[in-house]
Motif scaffolding. Structure first.
Motif, PDB file in Angstrom:
ATOM      1  N   ALA A 244      -1.042  -9.408  -5.919  1.00  0.00           N
ATOM      2  CA  ALA A 244      -1.965 -10.021  -4.968  1.00  0.00           C
ATOM      3  C   ALA A 244      -3.229 -10.511  -5.673  1.00  0.00           C
ATOM      4  O   ALA A 244      -3.682 -11.631  -5.448  1.00  0.00           O
TER       5      ALA A 244
ATOM      6  N   TRP B  89      -9.201  -9.470   6.207  1.00  0.00           N
ATOM      7  CA  TRP B  89      -7.879  -9.590   5.631  1.00  0.00           C
ATOM      8  C   TRP B  89      -7.637  -8.589   4.510  1.00  0.00           C
ATOM      9  O   TRP B  89      -6.630  -7.899   4.477  1.00  0.00           O
TER      10      TRP B  89
ATOM     11  N   LEU C 161      -3.705  -7.346   4.037  1.00  0.00           N
ATOM     12  CA  LEU C 161      -3.252  -7.433   2.666  1.00  0.00           C
ATOM     13  C   LEU C 161      -2.120  -6.460   2.330  1.00  0.00           C
ATOM     14  O   LEU C 161      -1.114  -6.864   1.767  1.00  0.00           O
TER      15      LEU C 161
ATOM     16  N   GLN D  61      -8.707  -5.700   3.873  1.00  0.00           N
ATOM     17  CA  GLN D  61      -8.450  -4.322   4.257  1.00  0.00           C
ATOM     18  C   GLN D  61      -7.243  -4.139   5.175  1.00  0.00           C
ATOM     19  O   GLN D  61      -6.583  -3.124   5.146  1.00  0.00           O
TER      20      GLN D  61
ATOM     21  N   ARG E 181      -5.351 -15.982   5.619  1.00  0.00           N
ATOM     22  CA  ARG E 181      -5.614 -15.362   4.350  1.00  0.00           C
ATOM     23  C   ARG E 181      -7.095 -15.134   4.053  1.00  0.00           C
ATOM     24  O   ARG E 181      -7.474 -14.173   3.411  1.00  0.00           O
TER      25      ARG E 181
ATOM     26  N   PHE F 144     -11.703   3.759   4.682  1.00  0.00           N
ATOM     27  CA  PHE F 144     -11.743   4.103   6.100  1.00  0.00           C
ATOM     28  C   PHE F 144     -10.878   5.311   6.437  1.00  0.00           C
ATOM     29  O   PHE F 144     -10.745   5.682   7.600  1.00  0.00           O
TER      30      PHE F 144
END
Lengths: 333, 333
Positions: B93, A80, A85, A82, A75, B281
Motif C-alpha cells: 500500500a 481512509w 485501508l 485508518q 482513496r 484507536f
DNA sequence: CTGAAAGCGCTTACAG
DNA sequence: CTGAAAGCGCTTACAG
C-alpha cells in the motif's frame, strides 16, 4: 568473453534452432502446427538461452496485457488511512494470489480525486472497490471501454452490465442484530461513516429496518469527515445506548476505548459488534465480529473479471461473512 | 451515427489536427520543438477526442513500462498468511501511493516456490521484500538483469550493488530491551520464527548480545513451521520467563492469549513487547509495541528503486521504528 | 518549426 | 509441417 548484455529475443532462439521466428513462437505458445520434436527442441533451446518473451511487444500485438488493475473509489478521503485501508489491502492481497492462478497480475491503479482515473498502466480490466455516488472511476472506464468488476454495488445508474461482487451484508447484519436482540438490547445504535458507498448505505438501511420491525429506538451516528472516531463513540455512548454495531474496526476499537474510559464492561451492560477481521490469536476484547473475508472478495473479483474478459455474461457473486461472538478465541477456563 | 468503438490513437489526433504524428507525439510529451499554440491545440484536440496513449506500444518503443514489481520471498511458507501477510500488505500500500508521485504503478509479482520467479509482468524493476538465504528471486533478477531494491538486507553474497531499505531494528530493539531492563526483567525471552531472513536473524542476534552484555539468561524460542504460535507461547511461559519480545503481532497476540489463560497479568509479573502496528484507536492490551511503519518502508523502496533506475548509485536507507509503551492510548483515568 | 520513415519484439494470417 | 512478411501504436533520429 564479452557477453552482450542485450536481452535474448525470439530471433536469437530462432537463429540458435535454425528455424523461423514463426515456428519458435508457435512452439512456445502451443499454437499452429509444429512437429513434436521440433517443439521440444525449441523449448529446450529457449530455456537454455534464458529467453523471456517481451511482454510489452506481446501486449501490443495481442491487445491483452494480462494485467488487472485494482482501484479504490474514495482513496483520498481523510478517514481512509485508518478505516478502509486495511480492508483494501486485504482485497489486493487476495486478488493478487488468485490472479496468479489465471495467468494474470494485479496492479494498484492510482486514482486522483481531482483528475479522476489516470490509467497509465496498460490493463485489460479494472476492479473497482467500493464505488461511490457519481463515481469518476466507473465513468472513466465506461467512456474508455475498460471492462470493470466492482466490489460493492454501483450506486450510479447504467452499470447493469457490470459484474458485482458483494459481501453478504444482509445475512451478516441479520446475525449481528439477532445476537444483540438475544442479549436483550433495548436501545441499539450504529456507528456509521460519512462515505456514500453501498456498504455504508445498506448497513444503515438494514439496521433501521430491523429496529422498525422490532419496534426499537435505533440510533444511527455517522462519524463526520475529520472527526475523531473516539469522540463520536463517546458522544454515542452518552446517549445511553446498550448495544452498538460499528461499521469497521476503527470505529469498533474507538467504541471499546470509549467504553473503557467510562468503565462500561463489554459485553455486559454494553454490547459491541463490528465489521472487521478478528485475529484468531488475539485475546478476547469482549466485542463480537462480523468477518468480511476481504481476501475472498478480492479473489472473487478476479474470477469474475477474468470470466468477463473471456466473454462470459456478467454474473454477480455474493461472498458470505462470518459472525464471531465474543470470547470465541478465549481458551477454556 | 455509428461511432466506431475503436480506441482513438495518435493517428486520429494527428488527422484531426492536420499534423503529423511526430508533432502530436512531441506536443503531448513536451519533446522536440513545437510552436506553443500548436502544442496547445494538439493537447486540446487530444483531450476532446479522449486520446489515451497505448502504454504497451510506448513501453515497447522506450523499453520502460513505468511499472514496478513487488515480490515477497517466503510467500508460500505456511505461517505466511498469519504473520508476514499484514506487513507485506502495508508495504504494498505504501509503495503504491508513493509510486504515483513518480509516475509509476505497483504490480504484485507472483513467486512460485517451485518454479521461482516468473516475471510475466513487464516491469522496470523489482522490490524484493525480506529476501531469504539462497533467494531464488534475487538470483532470477540477477540473471535477467532486472534492477532490484530489497526491503531487508540480502543474506546471499554478491548483492552489494543492490540498494537496501531496512527497518532500524538495532535502535528499535535497543528501545525494547531498555524498556524491559527498566521494568526489572530477570529472565527475558524472544519468541522468534523459523524464517531465515535478515529481520529474524538480526533480531535474534541483537537479543542474544544484549542478554550477554547484561549477564541475563536469555531464552530464544522459535515457532516451528506448522506449529501453533499459542502452543509455542505457552511452552515459553512455562519456562518461567518474566518478559518476552515477539517477532510479530501473531506471536505477540499468542503470548497475550497464553498469559491470559495462565492468569498472568500484563504488564505485571509478565511483560510482553512485540513488533507490529498498534491501532491508535484500540484499547490497551498491556503489551508494548515496536511499530515498524511498513508503509514508510514501501514508499522508501519505491524512491530507492526509481533513483536506481535513473542511474543513481545504490544508496541504503534506514527507516526508524517507534517504540510504544503499554497504555499509551488509554485515556487518562 | 514540421514530417516521412524506421523500428521496438512480438503474433498471425497467408503462402508454400 | 515451416517461413516470409505485415503490422500492433507508439518514439525518435533524420531530413527538410
Amino acid at each position: 568473453m564479452a557477453t552482450s548484455r542485450k536481452r535474448v529475443g525470439i530471433r536469437d532462439v530462432a537463429a540458435a534452432a535454425g528455424l523461423s521466428i514463426t515456428t519458435v513462437s508457435w512452439a512456445l505458445n502451443d499454437k499452429g502446427e509444429v512437429a513434436p520434436d521440433t517443439r521440444e527442441r525449441v523449448r529446450r533451446i529457449a530455456r537454455e538461452l534464458g529467453y523471456q518473451p517481451n511482454q510489452a511487444a506481446r501486449a501490443l500485438r495481442t491487445g491483452r496485457t494480462r494485467i488487472l488493475g485494482i482501484a479504490v473509489a474514495h482513496r483520498e478521503s481523510a478517514p481512509w488511512e485508518q478505516t478502509y485501508l486495511p480492508y483494501y489491502r486485504s482485497v489486493v492481497a487476495g486478488a493478487a494470489i488468485e490472479a496468479v492462478e489465471h495467468g494474470h497480475a494485479i496492479a494498484a491503479i492510482p486514482v486522483s480525486p481531482t483528475r479522476g482515473l489516470e490509467v497509465q498502466v496498460p490493463c485489460d480490466g479494472l476492479i473497482v472497490v467500493d464505488p461511490v455516488r457519481n463515481d469518476p472511476i466507473l465513468a472513466g472506464c465506461r467512456s474508455r471501454g475498460i471492462p470493470v468488476v466492482t466490489d460493492g454495488r454501483p450506486l450510479d445508474e447504467g452499470y447493469d452490465d457490470v459484474p458485482v461482487v458483494t459481501n453478504d451484508i444482509a445475512a451478516g447484519m441479520g446475525a449481528v442484530l439477532e445476537h444483540l436482540r438475544t442479549a436483550g438490547t433495548a436501545h441499539p445504535a450504529l456507528l456509521s461513516g460519512a462515505e456514500a458507498d453501498a456498504y455504508t448505505l445498506d448497513t444503515e438501511r438494514l439496521f433501521r429496518n430491523w429496529c422498525r420491525r422490532h419496534d426499537l429506538p435505533g440510533t444511527v451516528r455517522r462519524v463526520r469527515a475529520g472527526e475523531s472516531p473516539v469522540a463520536a463513540a463517546e458522544a454515542l455512548l452518552d446517549r445511553g445506548v446498550d448495544a452498538v454495531h460499528a461499521l469497521n474496526e476503527t470505529y469498533g476499537n474507538a467504541l471499546l476505548l470509549a467504553a473503557a474510559s467510562r468503565g462500561q464492561e463489554v459485553p455486559g451492560r454494553l454490547r459491541i459488534t463490528m465489521m472487521g477481521e478478528r485475529d484468531p490469536f488475539a485475546p478476547d476484547n469482549g466485542a463480537a465480529y462480523l468477518s468480511l473475508d476481504p481476501a475472498a472478495i478480492g479473489a472473487a473479483c478476479v474470477r469474475a473479471l477474468v470470466a468477463h474478459l473471456d466473454g462470459a455474461p456478467a454474473e454477480n457473486v455474493t461472498v458470505p461473512c462470518t459472525f464471531i461472538p465474543p470470547g470465541r478465541a478465549r481458551p477454556a477456563g
